[in-house]
Design an enzyme around this catalytic site. Structure first.
Site, PDB file in Angstrom:
ATOM      1  N   HIS A 176      -3.697  14.166   0.613  1.00 51.27           N
ATOM      2  CA  HIS A 176      -3.917  13.307   1.770  1.00 51.27           C
ATOM      3  C   HIS A 176      -2.726  13.351   2.727  1.00 51.27           C
ATOM      4  CE1 HIS A 176      -4.986   9.822   4.182  1.00 51.27           C
ATOM      5  NE2 HIS A 176      -3.843   9.229   3.850  1.00 51.27           N
ATOM      6  N   THR A 228      -8.765  -5.572   4.161  1.00 54.50           N
ATOM      7  CA  THR A 228      -8.673  -4.702   2.992  1.00 54.50           C
ATOM      8  C   THR A 228      -9.681  -5.229   1.986  1.00 54.50           C
ATOM      9  OG1 THR A 228      -6.308  -4.312   3.358  1.00 54.50           O
ATOM     10  CG2 THR A 228      -7.185  -3.789   1.181  1.00 54.50           C
ATOM     11  N   ARG A 281      -7.633   4.022  13.399  1.00 50.94           N
ATOM     12  CA  ARG A 281      -6.746   5.165  13.609  1.00 50.94           C
ATOM     13  C   ARG A 281      -6.157   5.211  15.014  1.00 50.94           C
ATOM     14  NH1 ARG A 281      -5.478   6.301   8.490  1.00 50.94           N
ATOM     15  NH2 ARG A 281      -7.267   6.999   7.266  1.00 50.94           N
ATOM     16  N   ASP A 333       0.852  -1.191   0.000  1.00 55.46           N
ATOM     17  CA  ASP A 333       0.000   0.000   0.000  1.00 55.46           C
ATOM     18  C   ASP A 333       0.887   1.239   0.000  1.00 55.46           C
ATOM     19  OD1 ASP A 333      -2.354   1.432  -0.011  1.00 55.46           O
ATOM     20  OD2 ASP A 333      -2.548   1.433   2.162  1.00 55.46           O
ATOM     21  N   LYS A 354      -3.977  -1.679  10.274  1.00 43.58           N
ATOM     22  CA  LYS A 354      -4.343  -1.827   8.868  1.00 43.58           C
ATOM     23  C   LYS A 354      -4.606  -3.283   8.465  1.00 43.58           C
ATOM     24  CE  LYS A 354      -3.337   2.454   7.283  1.00 43.58           C
ATOM     25  NZ  LYS A 354      -4.187   3.279   6.403  1.00 43.58           N
ATOM     26  N   GLN A 377      -3.437   2.627  15.014  1.00 46.72           N
ATOM     27  CA  GLN A 377      -2.380   3.100  14.120  1.00 46.72           C
ATOM     28  C   GLN A 377      -1.539   4.197  14.767  1.00 46.72           C
ATOM     29  OE1 GLN A 377      -3.917   4.884  10.547  1.00 46.72           O
ATOM     30  NE2 GLN A 377      -1.900   5.306   9.685  1.00 46.72           N
TER      31      GLN A 377
END
Length: 400
Positions: free
Chosen positions: A131, A255, A235, A124, A251, A238
């Site tokens: 962003h 996916t 988040r 990724d 993550k 993360q």
């Protein structure tokens, strides 16, 4: 009323003869038999049966088309991809073949769609300047928004191939460690800041040799096609774990990808130059003399049916060809079924942001149990047609 022919499409259907995306399906009468299919309007053309209808054009590839996954076709290389695509286009557009081909269609709403290819490796990237800048301001308010390396190389991380799931697969809220700045110690429990990332994925077909980098000019020889992708992100997990090595458990829990892979050749009309770059690039990343590496894909993000954002993929700073070149420049090899994603797609405007972290400036609210997120997209095609990308949908289930 006579039954409508599968060849009769609604005007402007984004899954017409200029698109022809590939997937894997099964039917209710043979649920354990997975077959390759091409979407045409609201129908699925059974590719495994196509050699019997078009023996001269496609019979040499019958074994590839009889596989239960796209991987053998992906590995066959671009000349074969083009031959099969041309044969499918003939099958759906040439009335001379319609009597033989019509029985090979299945209504889309009557089949089960599966993950279209076996994912080998998953990478990724972090290719949107908008962003990266927005996230940098949220995560590092007292430092520069972009890290010093950001405009010199496509930043990325290796994800978990085993948790790539097809659209429609529920997403269970993940557990993990989290620690807010004011907390004395980390705690453990379900994520309370569950987010989305609207992205575009690229599916590798032909592999490469270990120790031999893949130059940008070889991009089309190795990349088979494109799909939408939602890189679900916890988040709070993360933010606590990502220093110093980057994304991990925040993550890797899920996916989501589309059930349809749009061939790269279907997006030729959508090629566009990337944004102007204000830093000189090293030779292996320099694309000044290359074909336009950007793609004009218009994404729409809906949560519980409400549109919350329309991110433009054409605004991405780093192109997929540059990402592939960087991913292999150290000699790392490609494998059939490799999937690499663009990173969150965001544009310059408030309604073009590809994740809730940006849309709420880090304040939330984030996803609640029961929320359903859907990504759709289209790109300009020839003769004013639209090329639709298969949607990606996922519903949040409570933590187990």
């Amino acid at each position: 009323m006579p039954e409508q022919s599968p060849f009769d499409l609604a005007e402007g259907d984004p899954f017409g003869p200029h698109n022809l995306p590939y997937g894997v399906f099964s039917t209710a009468d043979a649920p354990d038999r997975r077959r390759l299919g091409v979407r045409y309007g609201n129908q699925v053309l059974d590719l495994s049966a196509l050699p019997s209808a078009l023996p001269a054009a496609i019979h040499p590839h019958a074994e590839l088309l009889a596989a239960p996954t796209l991987n053998p076709l992906l590995a066959a290389g671009r000349p074969v991809w083009q031959q099969i695509r041309a044969a499918v286009h003939t099958a759906v557009t040439d009335p001379a073949h319609h009597d033989e081909v019509a029985p090979l269609f299945h209504p889309l709403d009557g089949v089960t769609l599966h993950l279209p290819f076996e994912v080998a490796d998953y990478v990724d990237f972090y290719a949107s300047e908008h962003h990266a800048t927005n996230v940098g301001r949220i995560f590092r308010p007292n430092d520069a928004a972009l890290t010093p390396n950001w405009k010199h190389l496509p930043i990325g991380y290796h994800g978990r191939a085993g948790t790539v799931v097809v659209t429609g697969t529920p997403v269970v809220r993940p557990h993990g460690q989290r620690k807010a700045p004011a907390d004395e110690a980390p705690s453990f429990g379900p994520s309370v800041r569950l987010d989305i990332e609207a992205e575009v994925g690229f599916v590798v077909g032909a592999p490469s040799t270990l120790h031999e980098p893949v130059a940008q000019g070889a991009f089309r020889d190795h990349v088979f096609g494109v799909c939408l992708l939602n890189d679900w992100s916890a988040r709070d997990i993360q933010a606590w774990e990502y220093v110093p090595l980057g994304p991990f458990l925040g993550k890797s829990f899920a996916t989501s990808v589309s059930a349809w892979v749009t061939p790269l050749d279907a997006l030729d009309e959508a090629r566009t130059p990337p944004p102007a770059r204000d830093f000189p690039l090293l030779p292996y990343l320099d694309d000044a003399d290359a074909e336009p590496g950007g793609i004009d894909i218009r994404i729409e993000v809906r949560i519980n049916g409400e549109t919350v954002s329309r991110p433009p993929f054409s605004a991405m700073y780093w192109t997929a060809a540059q990402q592939l070149a960087h991913m292999t420049v150290n000699g790392a090899s490609l494998r059939t079924g490799d999937l690499f994603a663009s990173g969150t797609v965001s544009g310059p405007d408030p309604d073009q942001l590809g994740c809730l972290l940006e849309l709420t400036q880090g304040k939330g609210p984030y996803l609640q149990d029961g929320d359903e997120v859907t990504l759709t997209a289209w790109a300009p095609g020839p003769e004013g047609a639209r090329i639709g990308l298969g949607e990606v949908t996922g519903r949040i289930l409570p933590a187990g």
